[in-house]
Every structure is written in C-alpha cells, then in structure tokens.
Design a protein around this motif. Sequence first.
Motif, PDB file in Angstrom:
ATOM      1  N   VAL A 154       1.291  -1.234  -0.218  1.00 41.42           N
ATOM      2  CA  VAL A 154      -0.661   0.176  -0.157  1.00 41.42           C
ATOM      3  C   VAL A 154       0.669   1.334  -0.106  1.00 41.42           C
ATOM      4  O   VAL A 154       0.856   2.188  -0.542  1.00 41.42           O
ATOM      5  CB  VAL A 154      -0.915   0.265   1.370  1.00 41.42           C
ATOM      6  CG1 VAL A 154      -1.633   1.373   1.360  1.00 41.42           C
ATOM      7  CG2 VAL A 154      -2.084  -0.869   0.793  1.00 41.42           C
ATOM      8  N   PRO A 155       2.189   1.773   1.008  1.00 40.93           N
ATOM      9  CA  PRO A 155       2.405   2.802   0.791  1.00 40.93           C
ATOM     10  C   PRO A 155       3.517   3.082  -0.543  1.00 40.93           C
ATOM     11  O   PRO A 155       3.364   4.071  -0.864  1.00 40.93           O
ATOM     12  CB  PRO A 155       4.045   2.469   1.930  1.00 40.93           C
ATOM     13  CG  PRO A 155       2.760   1.391   2.742  1.00 40.93           C
ATOM     14  CD  PRO A 155       2.397   0.516   1.561  1.00 40.93           C
ATOM     15  N   HIS A 156       3.821   1.708  -1.119  1.00 41.33           N
ATOM     16  CA  HIS A 156       3.850   1.705  -2.883  1.00 41.33           C
ATOM     17  C   HIS A 156       2.491   2.643  -3.889  1.00 41.33           C
ATOM     18  O   HIS A 156       3.683   2.680  -4.952  1.00 41.33           O
ATOM     19  CB  HIS A 156       5.321   1.121  -3.079  1.00 41.33           C
ATOM     20  CG  HIS A 156       6.253  -0.314  -2.092  1.00 41.33           C
ATOM     21  ND1 HIS A 156       7.435   0.255  -2.070  1.00 41.33           N
ATOM     22  CD2 HIS A 156       5.951  -0.274  -0.867  1.00 41.33           C
ATOM     23  CE1 HIS A 156       7.671   0.255  -1.365  1.00 41.33           C
ATOM     24  NE2 HIS A 156       7.182  -0.426  -0.321  1.00 41.33           N
ATOM     25  N   THR A 157       2.091   2.174  -3.281  1.00 41.71           N
ATOM     26  CA  THR A 157       0.906   2.947  -4.305  1.00 41.71           C
ATOM     27  C   THR A 157       0.606   3.934  -4.243  1.00 41.71           C
ATOM     28  O   THR A 157      -0.506   4.261  -5.173  1.00 41.71           O
ATOM     29  CB  THR A 157      -0.655   2.126  -4.226  1.00 41.71           C
ATOM     30  OG1 THR A 157      -1.224   2.281  -2.757  1.00 41.71           O
ATOM     31  CG2 THR A 157      -0.073   0.530  -3.832  1.00 41.71           C
ATOM     32  N   MET A 158       0.857   4.942  -3.807  1.00 43.95           N
ATOM     33  CA  MET A 158       0.955   6.400  -4.006  1.00 43.95           C
ATOM     34  C   MET A 158       1.075   7.102  -5.008  1.00 43.95           C
ATOM     35  O   MET A 158       1.830   6.564  -5.831  1.00 43.95           O
ATOM     36  CB  MET A 158       2.377   7.124  -2.924  1.00 43.95           C
ATOM     37  CG  MET A 158       1.666   7.005  -1.918  1.00 43.95           C
ATOM     38  SD  MET A 158       3.161   8.246  -0.967  1.00 43.95           S
ATOM     39  CE  MET A 158       2.422   8.048   1.067  1.00 43.95           C
ATOM     40  N   ARG A 159       0.002   8.105  -4.951  1.00 41.52           N
ATOM     41  CA  ARG A 159      -0.632   8.650  -6.701  1.00 41.52           C
ATOM     42  C   ARG A 159      -1.525   7.724  -7.769  1.00 41.52           C
ATOM     43  O   ARG A 159      -1.552   7.959  -8.692  1.00 41.52           O
ATOM     44  CB  ARG A 159       0.747   9.319  -7.278  1.00 41.52           C
ATOM     45  CG  ARG A 159       1.414  10.175  -6.891  1.00 41.52           C
ATOM     46  CD  ARG A 159       1.914  11.592  -7.260  1.00 41.52           C
ATOM     47  NE  ARG A 159       0.883  12.206  -7.991  1.00 41.52           N
ATOM     48  CZ  ARG A 159       0.685  12.120  -9.044  1.00 41.52           C
ATOM     49  NH1 ARG A 159       1.486  11.435 -10.291  1.00 41.52           N
ATOM     50  NH2 ARG A 159      -0.381  12.640  -9.695  1.00 41.52           N
ATOM     51  N   ASN A 160      -1.343   6.245  -6.989  1.00 40.60           N
ATOM     52  CA  ASN A 160      -2.464   5.336  -7.610  1.00 40.60           C
ATOM     53  C   ASN A 160      -3.782   5.182  -6.999  1.00 40.60           C
ATOM     54  O   ASN A 160      -4.044   5.900  -5.841  1.00 40.60           O
ATOM     55  CB  ASN A 160      -1.640   4.220  -7.952  1.00 40.60           C
ATOM     56  CG  ASN A 160      -2.394   2.474  -8.227  1.00 40.60           C
ATOM     57  OD1 ASN A 160      -3.979   2.801  -8.059  1.00 40.60           O
ATOM     58  ND2 ASN A 160      -2.062   2.441  -9.622  1.00 40.60           N
ATOM     59  N   PRO A 161      -4.453   5.419  -8.117  1.00 38.60           N
ATOM     60  CA  PRO A 161      -6.040   5.537  -6.823  1.00 38.60           C
ATOM     61  C   PRO A 161      -6.305   4.327  -6.075  1.00 38.60           C
ATOM     62  O   PRO A 161      -6.872   4.683  -4.862  1.00 38.60           O
ATOM     63  CB  PRO A 161      -7.495   5.280  -8.005  1.00 38.60           C
ATOM     64  CG  PRO A 161      -6.200   4.493  -8.780  1.00 38.60           C
ATOM     65  CD  PRO A 161      -4.973   4.725  -9.548  1.00 38.60           C
ATOM     66  N   LEU A 162      -5.499   3.285  -5.787  1.00 44.23           N
ATOM     67  CA  LEU A 162      -5.694   2.154  -4.494  1.00 44.23           C
ATOM     68  C   LEU A 162      -5.344   3.185  -3.495  1.00 44.23           C
ATOM     69  O   LEU A 162      -6.040   2.552  -2.691  1.00 44.23           O
ATOM     70  CB  LEU A 162      -4.466   0.741  -5.404  1.00 44.23           C
ATOM     71  CG  LEU A 162      -5.055   0.155  -6.535  1.00 44.23           C
ATOM     72  CD1 LEU A 162      -4.030  -1.049  -6.403  1.00 44.23           C
ATOM     73  CD2 LEU A 162      -5.699  -1.032  -5.837  1.00 44.23           C
TER      74      LEU A 162
END
Length: 469
Positions: free
Chosen positions: A95-103
Amino acid sequence: MGKKSTFIHDDFLLNNKYAKTLYHDHAANMPIIDYHNHLPPEEIAENKIFNNITEIWINGDHYKWRAMRTLGIDEKYITGNASDFEKFQKWAHTVPHTMRNPLYHWTHLELKRYFGISDALNTQSAEAIYRETSEKLNSPEFSCQNLLTKMNVEVLCTTEDPTDTLEHHRKIAKSNFKTKVGTAFRPDKAIFIGAASYNDYLDKLEDVTGITISSYNDLCEALRNRIIFFNENGCSLSDHGLEHLYAEDFTASEIKSIFKRKRSNQKISTVEVAKFQSAMLLFLSETYHEFSWVQQYHLGALRNNNSRMHQLLGPDTGWDSIGDFSQARKLSTFLNKLDSKNVLPKTIIYNLNPADNEVMAAMIGNFNDGSIKGKVQFGSAWWFLDQKDGMTQQLNALSNIGLISCFIGMLTDSRSFLSYPRHEYFRRILCNLFGTDIENGELPDDMDWIGQIIEDICYYNAKDYFNYQ
C-alpha cells in the motif's frame, strides 16, 4: 495502531467552499444506483458473512494483484496457497508504494467508511488492522446485505450469462432485502463465433433452453427465449465487452452458411467472423429495443496479453490492458443501422482508451434524437480510467461536447462488496470540478441550480433513465 491517514477528511478532494457545499449539501447523501457491477448474486442471496478482510477485499481483486506483482511479490501471496493473513500482510506492505495510484485513495476510503479505521495501512499496522476488520466482518452487522445498506445502495445490477438460472436473483426478490438487485444480460459467448469453445457453449445453451441449435434461426430463438426469461425476472439491461463494435455488411444467406459451417466444426474466416458478429449484435439490439432494455457496450480492452500467466491462472486475473482499436467508424455504422430502422435502444458507450474520450462524447450526440433525455450516454470512466485523472477527463469531454447535466453518473464495475466508496470518490471529483468553475467565475454562484445538476448526475438521472421506481 499507527500513523493516521489524516488526508481522508470531510473535505477530501474538495478544494474550495463551493465544492464543499455542493458535495456536503447535494451529493453526499444521495442514494447509490450501481447499474453495472460483477458482485456474486449468490453471496447477496445467502447474505454471506466473510471470515476475514482478505476474503472480501483482496481475493479476486486484480487491481491489487497487479500492484503486488509490480512490486515483486511472489504469486504465492497473491493467488497462491499462502494464508489469508500472509496475503494481507503482503498487501499492507504494498500500500505505501501505491501513492498516486487510485488504490491508495480507495484503500483508505474503504477502511474509513466501512470500519471506521483512520490508520494508514502499512507493514507496521497490518496485524492490528487485520484483526480489527476481521472481527467486525465476522458479525452479522457486516454481512453482504448490511454492507450494501450501510453504503445507501438503492439499486445494484450484476452481470450474468444467458445460461444463468437467476435463482439467486429470484431468492433475493422474495426476501425482505430493501436494495433492488437486478441483472444485466451478457451474451458475448454466443456472439464470439471464432472462439474454440463456441460449440461447447451452444451445447450448454441448448440444455438450458431445450432448443436444438442447428441453425442460425435456432440460435436467435434460443437467445430470445433467454431474453424473455431475464425480462420476466426483472432484467432491463444488457452488457457487452468488445474490442470494438461490429458493423459489417452481410446477407441472411451468408450468416446462415457461416453458422452452419461453424456448428459442423468447419473453419471460418476472419471476415466471416466479423460478419456473423455484426448480424448477432444487430439481432440482439433490435430485441433489446422490443423489450425497452438499455444496452451497454464496454469497448477497447486488450485482454489476456500474458499467455503464460493466462494459461496458468485463467481470465480476469490481471493481464488485460488498454487497446488502441479504431472505434468511430464502426460505432457510427452500428448505431446508424439501428437508428435508421428506429429500433435503437437506450445505449451506454464506455471506452477504455482515453484517446477516444472526445470521439465518444461527439458520437453520442449524433443519436440523441430528442425522444428521451440522454438516450445515448457516454458512460463513466471505466477500469483503468476510473481514477481521478480519468474521471476528470471523461467529465470534461462530456461537458465540452455534450450535456453533462444529462449524465447518468458513476458505477463500480467491481467484484468487491467494499468498493462502494468509489461512488463517493466520483462525487467529490464531480463537485470539485463544478466548484472550481464557480470560484474561477466560469459558472454563476447559483448553488440551488448547480446543486440540482449534481443531484441529477449522482442519482436522479440514472433513476429516470432505468425507470427505477
């Protein structure tokens, strides 16, 4: 537990006072009409209670799966035999790596709205969040039906093949569940004559209908039989997932010959496939018109790109992408063939390639003939585009070329019971667009009228369009 995800606050995505007023006073409390999704009706009928958050949130979610694979996480922890807690831990690590992805937005909106959790999901908070959410999910308050009620879902529409018995929809209809659960008729397997499994599918359709399908007319009779059955069980929508529309010229004798040869396991050409699919789509559309259904076309997906993983895991497991198919000419020809005979049903067109936004927005205007408000719709941003930028582009294209005030709004297109904050996400983006225009002096400070437009897009337009009472 851990650090709070304080960016999910009451005014999330609302950047001025007008946007805040439009959202809080007009959009936030509108009921949800989710007219296209892939929720399992059996789980709604049984009012399923989930054992843990992995079952309801990660299993089956190819958005999450793609992100985890990109981060280098082994398939064991995605679709493999790892425990549910281990899979959740790997998602929490992702999750922390999904920043700027809508996820990243969806994840924290869903934790907040369903479970009241404001903590950021990461490796450190994973165990506590898994424990808290799983404990809540084990209670009747978090059953499938109660989750839908909690999100104020007034109507939802799942998607079923013509061979489906609709037993679960009939069970729901007889229950006391207040949310209306409909279905959409998805006959693509009867259309794709080039598929290796086509005759096997027709054998199954024979079993369901009791009609021997040895000719093209038999196929049409069998499909009409199922349309009548679906209609009798409250269905009023169809849905198709196509690379592009098919609108080739053909003769009746050609179609009969193509079908007969296919049924005899003889080879048919690419040109013949296109002609048959054109005939099939026209037949179905005319039948939808007869029953006053709405037809939906999801166009532009390039599916099953990774043949190795498709063979290993099957379809709908995260190996699809945006295609760059030519859309305008065939879409125009198809709609025109129906309109020229005055048998064009209400139609929703969704595109997956953002390069086609203006094409679609312009095309629908050619067939809005004044008979029905918003008869032909440019559908909401779909799949890879149902994120902030994609939604904004779709809304802007429709505003610039058509009438945004006639738009029937958002849908989830999801397999997850925890996906309904996507409607909130859309509504916040919508209100911020209008609010920004007011602040910039590009729209008048007429909150009553613009508030009504917001309410229409969020709820009333869809309610009227689908004739939901």
